[in-house]
Design a protein around this motif. Structure first.
Motif, PDB file in Angstrom:
ATOM      1  N   HIS A  82      -0.686 -11.990  -4.205  1.00 29.43           N
ATOM      2  CA  HIS A  82      -0.247 -10.755  -4.121  1.00 29.43           C
ATOM      3  C   HIS A  82      -0.219 -10.814  -2.318  1.00 29.43           C
ATOM      4  CE1 HIS A  82       1.025  -6.793  -5.112  1.00 29.43           C
ATOM      5  NE2 HIS A  82       0.705  -6.340  -3.768  1.00 29.43           N
ATOM      6  N   SER A  83       0.960 -10.198  -1.907  1.00 28.39           N
ATOM      7  CA  SER A  83       0.951 -10.099  -0.226  1.00 28.39           C
ATOM      8  C   SER A  83       0.421  -8.567   0.106  1.00 28.39           C
ATOM      9  CB  SER A  83       2.219 -10.307   0.218  1.00 28.39           C
ATOM     10  OG  SER A  83       2.738  -9.783   1.184  1.00 28.39           O
ATOM     11  N   THR A  84      -0.230  -8.519   1.290  1.00 28.93           N
ATOM     12  CA  THR A  84      -0.290  -6.952   1.791  1.00 28.93           C
ATOM     13  C   THR A  84       0.835  -6.496   2.267  1.00 28.93           C
ATOM     14  OG1 THR A  84      -1.162  -8.100   3.881  1.00 28.93           O
ATOM     15  CG2 THR A  84      -2.895  -7.628   2.184  1.00 28.93           C
ATOM     16  N   LEU A 114       7.320  -0.372   1.004  1.00 25.48           N
ATOM     17  CA  LEU A 114       6.033   0.510   1.408  1.00 25.48           C
ATOM     18  C   LEU A 114       6.132   0.517   2.642  1.00 25.48           C
ATOM     19  CD1 LEU A 114       3.688   1.638   0.028  1.00 25.48           C
ATOM     20  CD2 LEU A 114       2.380  -0.359   0.494  1.00 25.48           C
ATOM     21  N   TYR A 165       0.960   5.122  -4.785  1.00 25.01           N
ATOM     22  CA  TYR A 165       1.955   4.113  -3.908  1.00 25.01           C
ATOM     23  C   TYR A 165       3.180   4.735  -3.517  1.00 25.01           C
ATOM     24  CZ  TYR A 165       4.176  -0.797  -3.164  1.00 25.01           C
ATOM     25  OH  TYR A 165       4.804  -1.874  -2.600  1.00 25.01           O
ATOM     26  N   ARG A 168       2.293   7.336  -0.814  1.00 24.45           N
ATOM     27  CA  ARG A 168       1.732   6.860   0.551  1.00 24.45           C
ATOM     28  C   ARG A 168       3.283   6.133   1.307  1.00 24.45           C
ATOM     29  NH1 ARG A 168      -1.011   1.955  -1.131  1.00 24.45           N
ATOM     30  NH2 ARG A 168      -1.417   1.508   0.896  1.00 24.45           N
ATOM     31  N   LEU A 179      -7.187   2.068   0.924  1.00 27.69           N
ATOM     32  CA  LEU A 179      -5.960   2.184  -0.234  1.00 27.69           C
ATOM     33  C   LEU A 179      -5.263   1.082  -0.501  1.00 27.69           C
ATOM     34  CD1 LEU A 179      -4.614   5.752   1.428  1.00 27.69           C
ATOM     35  CD2 LEU A 179      -6.056   5.345  -0.522  1.00 27.69           C
ATOM     36  N   ILE A 180      -5.031   0.320   0.589  1.00 22.88           N
ATOM     37  CA  ILE A 180      -4.321  -1.434   0.071  1.00 22.88           C
ATOM     38  C   ILE A 180      -5.385  -1.996  -0.678  1.00 22.88           C
ATOM     39  CG2 ILE A 180      -3.585  -3.286   1.127  1.00 22.88           C
ATOM     40  CD1 ILE A 180      -2.864  -2.018   3.639  1.00 22.88           C
ATOM     41  N   SER A 183      -5.160  -0.301  -4.215  1.00 26.20           N
ATOM     42  CA  SER A 183      -3.323  -0.581  -4.729  1.00 26.20           C
ATOM     43  C   SER A 183      -3.416  -1.920  -5.271  1.00 26.20           C
ATOM     44  CB  SER A 183      -2.547  -0.222  -3.487  1.00 26.20           C
ATOM     45  OG  SER A 183      -1.385  -0.586  -4.149  1.00 26.20           O
ATOM     46  N   ILE A 184      -3.555  -3.077  -4.416  1.00 31.29           N
ATOM     47  CA  ILE A 184      -3.462  -4.294  -4.921  1.00 31.29           C
ATOM     48  C   ILE A 184      -4.293  -4.628  -6.034  1.00 31.29           C
ATOM     49  CG2 ILE A 184      -3.547  -6.879  -4.127  1.00 31.29           C
ATOM     50  CD1 ILE A 184      -2.526  -5.923  -1.160  1.00 31.29           C
ATOM     51  N   LYS A 187      -3.715  -3.218  -9.603  1.00 33.39           N
ATOM     52  CA  LYS A 187      -2.816  -4.003 -10.640  1.00 33.39           C
ATOM     53  C   LYS A 187      -3.354  -5.234 -11.085  1.00 33.39           C
ATOM     54  CE  LYS A 187       0.228  -3.170  -7.106  1.00 33.39           C
ATOM     55  NZ  LYS A 187       0.575  -2.351  -6.151  1.00 33.39           N
ATOM     56  N   PHE A 207       1.005  -4.566   8.127  1.00 36.47           N
ATOM     57  CA  PHE A 207       0.555  -3.263   8.208  1.00 36.47           C
ATOM     58  C   PHE A 207      -0.746  -3.123   9.357  1.00 36.47           C
ATOM     59  CE2 PHE A 207       2.191  -2.547   3.902  1.00 36.47           C
ATOM     60  CZ  PHE A 207       3.176  -1.902   4.323  1.00 36.47           C
TER      61      PHE A 207
HETATM   62  N1  URA Z   1       0.904  -4.238  -1.640  1.00 34.59           N
HETATM   63  C1  URA Z   1       0.507  -3.170  -2.757  1.00 34.59           C
HETATM   64  O1  URA Z   1       0.494  -3.459  -3.885  1.00 34.59           O
HETATM   65  N2  URA Z   1      -0.228  -2.044  -2.279  1.00 34.59           N
HETATM   66  C2  URA Z   1      -0.385  -1.834  -1.009  1.00 34.59           C
HETATM   67  O2  URA Z   1      -0.992  -0.788  -0.770  1.00 34.59           O
HETATM   68  C3  URA Z   1       0.106  -2.790   0.100  1.00 34.59           C
HETATM   69  C4  URA Z   1       0.786  -4.058  -0.548  1.00 34.59           C
END
Ligand code: URA
Length: 435
Positions: A82-84, A114, A165, A168, A179-180, A183-184, A187, A207
């Motif tokens: 997963h990427s930020t 996002l 998400y 935001r 929060l990042i 969020s990541i 999932k 970010f």
């Molecule tokens: N990817 C995500 O799923 N959530 C975030 O907050 C940033 C990147």
């Protein structure tokens, strides 16, 4: 449940609420008893005041548990990356099928655009017919048959993240380590993974532009994920310019397709994909170390096995069955294409990645409010790279627009986006590994 307004006021005053209060708030996000205004205020309070380690873990776990937590019984390890978030970051489209071609199973639950950053689901939906919403039984079937599927967080998996998400995205509340992370990982931990590799972006299109923030985010992510029992490592990778010379949904898919045909087409995309894939295969026990894993990824990209797997994934998710060979005829194209030209001569020394992202949003390729519809065809292509030399009047990129108003908005956004100088040094693509 603690009343949402009390919880938000406590956060505003710098007090971290109890885990039970945070999970009550998260339940409210899912059952609708927390309003959009309260969710936006919560996100802003967390952005400004932070949650601390315990609060971050509590929020992540509550968001993970807001829906179904999957488990798999598959004949290989279950792996993901997963990427930020960044611009021109289309690694997932290349990496998911490459990992599957190496024997991993990849149930990739992705996000939409996002803030200024593009989203994998929006890119995929540029492919005609491509579906990203599946019920859990269909998702299971896709992953076991093709080895990989890229889908949206459904109503079943981390539904709290789906709501937060989207809020935001349009409230300027993306840039928060807490929060990042929540969020990541909500999932990813709900996806029942054996191993996870994180691509933590740093630079003007990420970010967080500075290394210290990127390191802190990478540590928070690894600490929380490993603590929850998922073998995780992070690479901090460069995002001061797009990995491909494109930003915008169909244009990025086109660049990925060029890379499936020839992995040398976009070397930065290939290098980051190989580095992340190598880590993922090593964490999953499919390679002795990240170098050996990287060589496996390089192999399946070069011999076409990753491309074939991608073609199967596209067809299985509702896209055209001949996309691998006929993608040029199937992606949407914008009505107007106009060069954005250099007003002075020089070498491209810096690119403002956020400005590129906002230019795409201005063109209609991203959202200003949650209900905006995306135009998949618009965006930027042929974007110059740091180190390229340009003369006066040379194109620095091409703008793909639906109309003159979009073109003008993108031109205004791009006005200060490229810094020209007498010399330039392109930064390395992979900075650090954090585990
Ligand atoms: N990817 C995500 O799923 N959530 C975030 O907050 C940033 C990147």
């Amino acid at each position: 449940m603690t009343a949402p307004a009390r919880l938000i006021a406590a956060l505003r005053d710098g007090r971290v609420p109890e885990g039970e209060a945070l999970s009550g708030f998260v339940r409210g996000l899912v059952d609708g008893s927390v309003t959009d205004a309260q969710a936006g205020a919560f996100a802003m309070a967390v952005c400004l005041k932070g949650l601390g380690r315990a609060g971050r873990v509590a929020l992540t776990e509550a968001m993970r548990d807001s829906g179904r937590v999957m488990d798999w019984a598959l004949p290989g390890p279950v792996v993901d990356k997963h990427s930020t978030g960044g611009i021109g970051d289309a690694v997932s489209l290349l990496l998911a099928p490459a990992l599957a071609a190496c024997g991993a199973y990849v149930p990739m639950i992705s996000g939409r655009g996002l803030g200024h950053a593009g989203g994998t689901l929006d890119k995929l939906e540029a492919i005609p017919g491509f579906r990203t919403q599946f019920d859990p039984a269909e998702f299971r079937q896709l992953v076991s048959a093709q080895g990989a599927a890229i889908v949206a967080a459904s109503v079943d998996v981390a539904p709290a993240d789906r709501r937060l998400y989207a809020i935001r995205d349009v409230t300027g509340t993306v840039e928060s380590i807490d929060l990042i992370t929540a969020s990541i990982l909500s999932k990813k931990l709900a996806a029942g993974l054996d191993a996870l590799v994180l691509d933590v972006k740093v630079g003007s299109g990420a970010f967080f532009a500075g290394m210290e923030d990127a390191r802190a985010l990478a540590r928070a992510l690894c600490d929380t994920a490993n603590g929850a029992g998922c073998k995780t490592a992070a690479l901090i990778t460069e995002m001061s310019q797009p990995l491909i010379p494109a930003a915008g949904n169909a244009l990025e898919v086109a660049a990925v397709m060029e890379n499936f045909a020839d992995p040398k087409a976009h070397p930065a995309l290939t290098e980051v994909t190989v580095a992340l894939g190598g880590e993922a295969l090593a964490l999953a026990g499919l390679a002795v170390d990240a170098n050996a894993g990287g060589a496996m990824i390089q192999g399946v990209l070069a011999d076409g096995r990753a491309g074939e797997r991608w073609g199967e994934m596209v067809a299985a998710q509702g896209g055209p069955s001949d996309f691998l060979s006929n993608w040029r005829d199937q992606l949407p194209v914008a009505r107007l294409v106009r060069p954005f030209v250099a007003r002075e001569a020089g070498i491209v020394a810096a690119i403002d990645g956020r400005a590129l992202g906002y230019a795409v949003i201005g063109l209609g390729g991203g959202r200003r409010i949650e209900t905006d519809r995306i135009d998949p065809a618009v965006g930027l292509s042929a974007i110059a790279r740091i180190g390229d030399s340009v003369a006066v009047g040379d194109p620095i990129c091409l703008i793909h627009a639906a109309d003159e108003a979009g073109l003008a908005a993108a031109e205004a956004e791009l006005a200060g986006a490229f810094t020209l100088a007498e010399t330039a040094v392109a930064p390395p693509l992979v900075h650090e590994r954090i585990a």
